[in-house]
Motif scaffolding. Structure first.
Motif, PDB file in Angstrom:
ATOM      1  N   GLN A   1       0.773  -1.226  -0.090  1.00  0.00           N
ATOM      2  CA  GLN A   1       0.159   0.352  -0.219  1.00  0.00           C
ATOM      3  C   GLN A   1       0.836   1.384   0.116  1.00  0.00           C
ATOM      4  OE1 GLN A   1      -3.498   0.344   2.795  1.00  0.00           O
ATOM      5  NE2 GLN A   1      -4.054  -1.238   1.603  1.00  0.00           N
TER       6      GLN A   1
ATOM      7  N   GLY B   1       0.469   3.864  -3.119  1.00  0.00           N
ATOM      8  CA  GLY B   1       0.695   5.142  -2.677  1.00  0.00           C
ATOM      9  C   GLY B   1       1.305   6.337  -3.156  1.00  0.00           C
TER      10      GLY B   1
ATOM     11  N   GLN C   1      -3.732   6.966   1.188  1.00  0.00           N
ATOM     12  CA  GLN C   1      -2.802   5.028   0.795  1.00  0.00           C
ATOM     13  C   GLN C   1      -1.847   4.618   1.233  1.00  0.00           C
ATOM     14  OE1 GLN C   1      -3.790   3.462  -3.307  1.00  0.00           O
ATOM     15  NE2 GLN C   1      -3.363   1.204  -2.366  1.00  0.00           N
TER      16      GLN C   1
ATOM     17  N   ARG D   1      -2.475   4.398   5.570  1.00  0.00           N
ATOM     18  CA  ARG D   1      -2.463   3.909   5.744  1.00  0.00           C
ATOM     19  C   ARG D   1      -1.414   2.435   5.510  1.00  0.00           C
ATOM     20  NH1 ARG D   1      -7.470   4.271   2.219  1.00  0.00           N
ATOM     21  NH2 ARG D   1      -6.605   3.598   0.738  1.00  0.00           N
TER      22      ARG D   1
END
Length: 59
Positions: free
Chosen positions: A9, A13, A35, A38
């Motif tokens: 991720q 991202g 993203q 996260r």
């Protein structure tokens, strides 16, 4: 699995952030930033495979 998924991720991202910056798409840039954050949070979670996790609870 959490750390691997978190890393994935973060990479996706960060890539979205860079592409958004280059093409001037602020929405894509912000989506990538979210993203990546996260992914960082996912990587910071303790692993379920950590053998010392239960040991810390006992001491």
């Amino acid at each position: 699995m959490g750390k691997t998924r978190g890393l994935q991720q973060r990479i996706v991202g960060t890539t979205k952030q860079a592409v958004g910056e280059v093409i001037g798409d602020q929405d894509l840039h912000e989506d990538g930033k979210t993203q990546a954050q996260r992914g960082r949070e996912e990587q910071d979670k303790p692993s379920e495979l950590n053998p010392f996790k239960k040991l810390n609870k006992l001491t």
